[in-house]
Scaffold this active site. Structure first.
Site, PDB file in Angstrom:
ATOM      1  N   CYS A   1      -1.051   6.015  10.156  1.00  0.00           N
ATOM      2  CA  CYS A   1       0.180   5.361  10.613  1.00  0.00           C
ATOM      3  C   CYS A   1      -0.127   4.052  11.311  1.00  0.00           C
ATOM      4  O   CYS A   1      -0.965   4.002  12.207  1.00  0.00           O
ATOM      5  CB  CYS A   1       0.886   6.228  11.653  1.00  0.00           C
ATOM      6  SG  CYS A   1       1.614   7.677  10.984  1.00  0.00           S
TER       7      CYS A   1
ATOM      8  N   GLU B   1       0.825  -1.210   0.000  1.00  0.00           N
ATOM      9  CA  GLU B   1       0.000   0.000   0.000  1.00  0.00           C
ATOM     10  C   GLU B   1       0.860   1.262   0.000  1.00  0.00           C
ATOM     11  O   GLU B   1       1.955   1.278   0.546  1.00  0.00           O
ATOM     12  CB  GLU B   1      -0.902  -0.001   1.245  1.00  0.00           C
ATOM     13  CG  GLU B   1      -1.979  -1.059   1.154  1.00  0.00           C
ATOM     14  CD  GLU B   1      -2.794  -1.218   2.435  1.00  0.00           C
ATOM     15  OE1 GLU B   1      -3.961  -1.612   2.320  1.00  0.00           O
ATOM     16  OE2 GLU B   1      -2.278  -0.956   3.530  1.00  0.00           O
TER      17      GLU B   1
ATOM     18  N   CYS C   1       1.536  -1.983  15.883  1.00  0.00           N
ATOM     19  CA  CYS C   1       1.510  -1.755  14.436  1.00  0.00           C
ATOM     20  C   CYS C   1       0.900  -2.934  13.688  1.00  0.00           C
ATOM     21  O   CYS C   1       1.299  -4.080  13.899  1.00  0.00           O
ATOM     22  CB  CYS C   1       2.946  -1.502  13.965  1.00  0.00           C
ATOM     23  SG  CYS C   1       3.094  -1.348  12.181  1.00  0.00           S
TER      24      CYS C   1
ATOM     25  N   GLY D   1       6.819  -1.632   6.260  1.00  0.00           N
ATOM     26  CA  GLY D   1       8.187  -2.122   6.293  1.00  0.00           C
ATOM     27  C   GLY D   1       9.172  -1.217   6.994  1.00  0.00           C
ATOM     28  O   GLY D   1       8.872  -0.072   7.353  1.00  0.00           O
TER      29      GLY D   1
ATOM     30  N   CYS E   1       6.630  -4.611  16.173  1.00  0.00           N
ATOM     31  CA  CYS E   1       6.163  -3.599  17.137  1.00  0.00           C
ATOM     32  C   CYS E   1       4.712  -3.917  17.529  1.00  0.00           C
ATOM     33  O   CYS E   1       3.882  -4.219  16.675  1.00  0.00           O
ATOM     34  CB  CYS E   1       6.268  -2.197  16.541  1.00  0.00           C
ATOM     35  SG  CYS E   1       7.941  -1.803  16.022  1.00  0.00           S
TER      36      CYS E   1
ATOM     37  N   CYS F   1       6.598  -6.616   7.607  1.00  0.00           N
ATOM     38  CA  CYS F   1       7.723  -6.088   8.392  1.00  0.00           C
ATOM     39  C   CYS F   1       8.109  -7.125   9.441  1.00  0.00           C
ATOM     40  O   CYS F   1       7.244  -7.789  10.009  1.00  0.00           O
ATOM     41  CB  CYS F   1       7.341  -4.779   9.076  1.00  0.00           C
ATOM     42  SG  CYS F   1       8.727  -4.014   9.957  1.00  0.00           S
TER      43      CYS F   1
ATOM     44  N   ASN G   1      -3.249   4.966  16.596  1.00  0.00           N
ATOM     45  CA  ASN G   1      -4.382   4.601  15.745  1.00  0.00           C
ATOM     46  C   ASN G   1      -4.815   3.191  16.094  1.00  0.00           C
ATOM     47  O   ASN G   1      -4.007   2.387  16.572  1.00  0.00           O
ATOM     48  CB  ASN G   1      -3.966   4.661  14.276  1.00  0.00           C
ATOM     49  CG  ASN G   1      -3.727   6.092  13.839  1.00  0.00           C
ATOM     50  OD1 ASN G   1      -4.581   6.960  14.029  1.00  0.00           O
ATOM     51  ND2 ASN G   1      -2.561   6.355  13.284  1.00  0.00           N
TER      52      ASN G   1
END
Ligand code: SAH
Ligand code: SF4
Length: 347
Positions: free
Chosen positions: A336, A92, A119, A162, A116, A112, A293
Site C-alpha cells: 500500500c 501498476e 503515499c 489514484g 497524501c 493521484c 510502508n
C-alpha cells in the site's frame, strides 16, 4: 491515428458504431460477450461474427489497451505488473495470493492529485484518468496469467494508483461490468473500492448502488492530525466525512471499512486510540489497520511491534472490529502506498 479502445465503449456507443457500418445492434451483446465473458485477446477469436465484421473491428479498434511492460515477483508470492498505456504512461496492478482467494489491486488513475504525505503515488502528481477499458484490462491480463495455472481471480480491490472517486464515471461503469452476471460475474462482496473521502461521491455510491463494498481511508482521528496527513481533510473535515459514511451505511445496510494507517507517534498513540474508539465505537464498521510502508516522507516512521500490539489491544478491548493488514510485496515496492512510477512518457 490512434485506434479507439473497444472495451471502453458503452452499449450505446457500440450500438451507434455498428449501425453506422450497417450492422445489426444484436452484435453488441455478442461482442461484449467475447470481450468480458470469454476475455478474448484478438478479434479473430470472436467465432460467431462474420469475417467481414471481424476485419472491420480489427481495422477500427484496439482490443488490448495495455501492454505488459514487466512483472515482479515478491518473496511472499505477490506479483506486481507494470502496464504501458497506448499514450506511453505506466500504471501498476498487484496480484495478491491467499489460500482462499486471488485478489487484484487495480489502478484507476495515472498518479493521484490528492497529495497524501505518506503515499508515493502522490509524489507523481496527477497525469490522467484511466478509461473503462484500461481499468478492465488490468483484470483481464492478470486473469489470463492465472488461468494458465488453472486459477482465477476472485476479488478486486480498487486500491492501486489514484483516487477512484475522482474518476467516478469510469470506476462506476467498470464496477458494473465486473459485477454483471453476463460478464465477469463477480458478487458485490468481491469488489471493494477505497477512497480518501470525497463525501459527495460516497453519497453517490450509496444512491446509485454501485456494486461494491466501500472502504474509507480515515488515517487520522482528529482534524488537525488528518489534515496534516491528507489535504482532502481541509475540504471535507471529519464531521462531513462521517455524515457521508453514516448515510452510506443507513442507505445500503452495509458495514463500512475504515482504513487506518499506523504511524509512530502520530496515529499509533494512546490519545489516537481513544479518539478512534470515540469515532468508531457506535458505528457499523470495521477497521483495517495498515502499518506505514516505506514512503517518500522521512519524517514518518512505522511504530514498533510493541506499540502496534498495544494500540490494537486497546481498540479490541472495546469490542471494535480491527484487523491488521500484513504488508504484501514490500520487497518489490508493491505494498500500500508504494506504487509510483518514475518513468513516464518514455517510449
Ligand atoms: N486513493 C485511495 C485508494 C488508493 S490508496 C485511498 O486513498 O483510499 C490505498 C490505501 O493505501 C489507502 O488506505 C491509503 O491510506 C494506504 N496507503 C497509502 N500510502 C501508504 C503507506 N505509505 N503505507 C501504508 N498504507 C498506505
Ligand atoms: Fe491518492 Fe490514495 Fe495515495 Fe492519497 S493515499 S495520494 S488518495 S492514492
Amino acid at each position: 491515428m490512434e485506434k479507439s479502445d473497444i472495451k471502453s465503449l458503452s452499449v450505446g456507443e457500440l450500438n451507434a458504431y455498428l449501425e453506422s457500418i450497417g450492422q445489426k445492434k444484436y452484435r453488441t451483446a455478442q461482442i461484449q460477450d467475447w470481450l468480458f465473458k470469454h476475455q478474448c485477446s484478438a478479434f479473430d477469436q470472436m467465432k460467431n461474427l462474420p469475417a467481414s465484421l471481424v476485419q472491420r473491428l480489427d481495422q477500427d479498434f484496439d482490443i488490448n489497451p495495455l501492454t505488459c511492460s514487466s512483472q515482479d515477483v515478491a518473496e511472499d508470492g505477490t506479483i506486481k505488473w507494470l502496464f504501458r498505456t497506448k499514450d506511453q504512461f505506466y500504471i501498476e496492478s498487484v496480484l495478491l495470493i491467499a489460500e482462499d482467494r486471488h485478489s487484484i489491486c487495480i489502478s484507476t488513475q495515472v498518479g493521484c492529485a490528492m497529495g497524501c504525505t505518506f503515499c508515493r503515488t502522490a509524489q507523481m502528481g496527477f497525469k490522467r484518468n484511466l478509461r473503462v477499458g484500461e481499468i478492465l484490462e488490468q483484470f483481464i491480463q492478470v486473469n489470463q496469467y492465472l488461468k494458465t495455472q488453472g486459477k482465477e481471480l476472485s476479488n478486486i480491490i480498487f486500491m492501486g494508483m489514484g483516487e477512484p472517486m475522482n474518476n467516478f464515471e469510469n470506476f462506476d461503469r467498470a464496477a458494473r461490468i465486473f459485477h454483471d452476471r453476463r460478464f465477469f460475474n463477480l458478487g458485490k462482496k468481491r469488489l471493494t473500492v477505497s477512497t480518501s473521502g470525497l463525501v459527495d461521491k460516497i453519497r453517490e455510491v450509496a444512491d446509485r448502488e454501485t456494486p461494491c463494498h466501500l472502504a474509507v481511508s480515515l488515517n487520522g482521528t482528529n482534524d488537525s492530525m488528518r489534515s496534516a496527513l491528507m489535504p482532502i481533510n481541509d475540504r471535507y473535515p471529519l464531521e462531513k466525512l462521517f455524515e457521508a459514511t453514516d448515510y452510506y451505511v443507513e442507505k445500503t445496510g452495509n458495514r463500512i471499512t475504515f482504513e487506518y494507517i499506523l504511524i509512530k507517534d502520530i496515529t499509533c498513540t494512546e490519545q489516537a486510540a481513544n479518539e478512534l474508539i470515540a469515532l468508531t465505537g457506535r458505528r457499523r464498521c470495521k477497521i483495517n489497520a495498515i502499518v506505514l510502508n516505506e514512503s517518500e516522507n522521512d519524517m514518518l516512521v512505522p511504530p514498533s511491534d510493541q506499540e502496534i500490539e498495544k494500540f490494537i489491544a486497546k481498540i479490541r478491548s472495546k469490542e471494535i472490529l480491527i484487523h491488521i493488514r500484513r504488508p504484501r510485496g514490500r520487497d518489490i515496492q508493491a505494498a500500500c502506498g508504494q506504487l509510483a512510477i518514475k518513468q513516464q512518457k518514455v517510449a
